[in-house]
Motif scaffolding. Structure first.
Motif, short mmCIF file in Angstrom:
data_model
loop_
_atom_site.label_atom_id
_atom_site.label_comp_id
_atom_site.label_asym_id
_atom_site.label_seq_id
_atom_site.Cartn_x
_atom_site.Cartn_y
_atom_site.Cartn_z
N HIS A 183 0.87 -1.17 0.00
CA HIS A 183 0.00 0.00 0.00
C HIS A 183 0.92 1.23 0.00
O HIS A 183 2.13 1.09 -0.01
CB HIS A 183 -0.90 0.01 1.23
N CYS A 218 -4.61 5.86 0.02
CA CYS A 218 -3.69 4.80 -0.36
C CYS A 218 -3.29 5.06 -1.81
O CYS A 218 -4.14 5.17 -2.69
CB CYS A 218 -4.33 3.42 -0.24
N GLU A 220 -1.18 3.24 -3.76
CA GLU A 220 -0.62 2.10 -4.48
C GLU A 220 -1.77 1.15 -4.77
O GLU A 220 -2.46 0.72 -3.85
CB GLU A 220 0.45 1.41 -3.62
N LEU A 221 -1.97 0.84 -6.05
CA LEU A 221 -3.06 -0.06 -6.42
C LEU A 221 -2.91 -1.38 -5.67
O LEU A 221 -1.90 -2.07 -5.82
CB LEU A 221 -3.01 -0.30 -7.93
N CYS A 222 -3.88 -1.68 -4.78
CA CYS A 222 -3.65 -2.79 -3.84
C CYS A 222 -4.78 -3.81 -3.89
O CYS A 222 -4.81 -4.74 -3.08
CB CYS A 222 -3.48 -2.25 -2.43
N HIS A 226 -9.09 -0.70 -3.34
CA HIS A 226 -8.05 0.35 -3.28
C HIS A 226 -8.65 1.77 -3.24
O HIS A 226 -8.22 2.60 -2.44
CB HIS A 226 -7.13 0.19 -4.50
N MET A 229 -9.76 2.95 0.12
CA MET A 229 -8.81 2.89 1.24
C MET A 229 -8.42 4.31 1.62
O MET A 229 -7.29 4.74 1.45
CB MET A 229 -7.59 2.07 0.83
CU1 CUA Z 1 -4.15 0.03 -0.22
CU2 CUA Z 1 -4.39 0.91 -2.43
#
Ligand code: CUA
Length: 362
Positions: A183, A218, A220-222, A226, A229
């Motif tokens: 993340h 967040c 970062e593609l998680c 996502h 987040m």
């Molecule tokens: Cu955690 Cu995007």
């Protein structure tokens, strides 16, 4: 005859270079003016923000002329060297390249890049310097699909919350971790961000200056949640912060726990509002991920509640809220719904929400 042609070509070449220079200088000046004029960032919310914004401006000023240089050369080459009718089968003169040119166009960008990297490194090191005096607050930030948790150690006591509170004007060091995938902990108003990487602890320092609520994103593609987040960092006065800490560390049952409204408050919970808006303890709105016709939500990150809750009892729905991994709807991966709603919602809120959901999905 041939010599005259070559001389004419040289003259034309010089004129073209002059044209390219004029176009390039004007375009660079416009580009830089535009790059500086655009308000790229939100209001500065930390002592770090100003240096970052200056760094950004310097990078814009340094980058625009190179973008213009490349574009101008490409455009003029297209204009002057394009294939004209009848030339389709012609080939250009055989050229062996130019070592001198290659050395020049490799060295100059390399020197500029090293210079800019050094400057950026100095700025980052400088703004993350530990405060000269006094102990510094540390907050452990844990990212997981798809929520953030904050762990404080205040006055010998440790507690976790989903709400980030920090005092204005005091340096905080965030120690950032992840439970599952990568993340990225980002507070745009503070200009600081860092990856949360499983297995290691990363960190950044910040001294918040701007009071009020600031978005945590967040970056970062998680996974599928996502985009949701997102939480809030609240900057309060040092006194309010101490009061908040006292509330967090007060023994449970005193009515001061997260999500509690105090013992004298009525326990009336509006399930529908909770569903569409979440609560102040950091529980995100259920409707951000779930479709429910009564609440008018249509999100598809989680199961359609009209379908999956049909006929379920209040008790079953309560378990689905606090322990979403116990039974996962068909077609959905386990772990998408955060498993910390039992911490984010008070008992009355879970009751109220489950009662509401069971009534509207009968
Ligand atoms: Cu955690 Cu995007």
């Amino acid at each position: 005859m041939e010599e005259r042609g070559a001389a004419a070509a040289r003259g034309g070449g010089r004129r073209t270079v002059t044209q390219m220079l004029v176009v390039g200088i004007i375009a660079s000046a416009l580009g830089i003016a535009l790059g500086i004029a655009i308000d790229w960032f939100p209001e500065q919310g930390s002592t770090q923000a100003d240096d970052i914004d200056t760094l950004w401006d310097v990078l814009v000023i340094a980058s625009v002329p190179f973008f213009v240089l490349v574009s101008v050369v490409v455009l003029f080459a297209v204009r002057d060297f394009r294939v004209r009718p009848g030339e389709e089968h012609l080939d250009g003169p055989p050229i062996h390249g130019s070592t001198r040119l290659e050395v020049i166009w490799t060295t100059i960008p390399a020197v500029i890049l090293v210079g800019l990297c050094t400057y950026a490194w100095i700025v980052l090191t400088d703004i993350e310097e530990a405060p000269a005096q006094g102990p510094e607050r540390q907050v452990i930030v844990t990212g997981e699909q798809f929520t953030w948790t904050f762990e404080y150690r205040e006055g010998g006591k440790t507690f976790k919350t989903s709400q980030l509170y920090v005092p204005q004007g005091e340096s905080v060091q965030f120690k950032v971790r992840s439970k599952d995938v990568i993340h990225d902990f980002w507070v745009p108003d503070w200009r600081m961000k860092i990856d949360a990487v499983p297995g290691i602890t990363t960190d950044f320092r910040v001294t918040p200056t701007l009071m009020g609520r600031h978005e945590i994103v967040c970056a970062e593609l998680c996974g599928i949640g996502h985009a949701f987040m997102r939480q809030t960092a609240t900057v309060v006065t040092p006194d309010d912060f101490r009061a908040w800490v006292a509330k967090q560390t007060a023994p449970k049952g005193s009515g001061a726990a997260a999500g509690g409204d105090g013992e004298n408050q009525p326990a009336e919970v509006d399930g529908k509002t909770l569903f569409t808006e979440g609560n102040t303890a950091g529980a995100t709105a259920c409707g951000a991920c779930h479709a429910l016709s009564d609440a008018g939500t249509t999100a598809t990150t989680g199961p359609d509640l009209d379908a999956v809750l049909k006929g379920k009892s209040v008790e079953e729905i309560k378990r689905d809220i606090v322990d979403p991994g116990a039974e996962v709807a068909n077609g959905f991966a386990p772990g998408i719904m955060p498993s910390n709603y039992d911490e984010l919602l008070s008992e009355q809120e879970v009751d109220g929400l489950a009662t509401y959901l069971s009534e509207v999905t009968k």
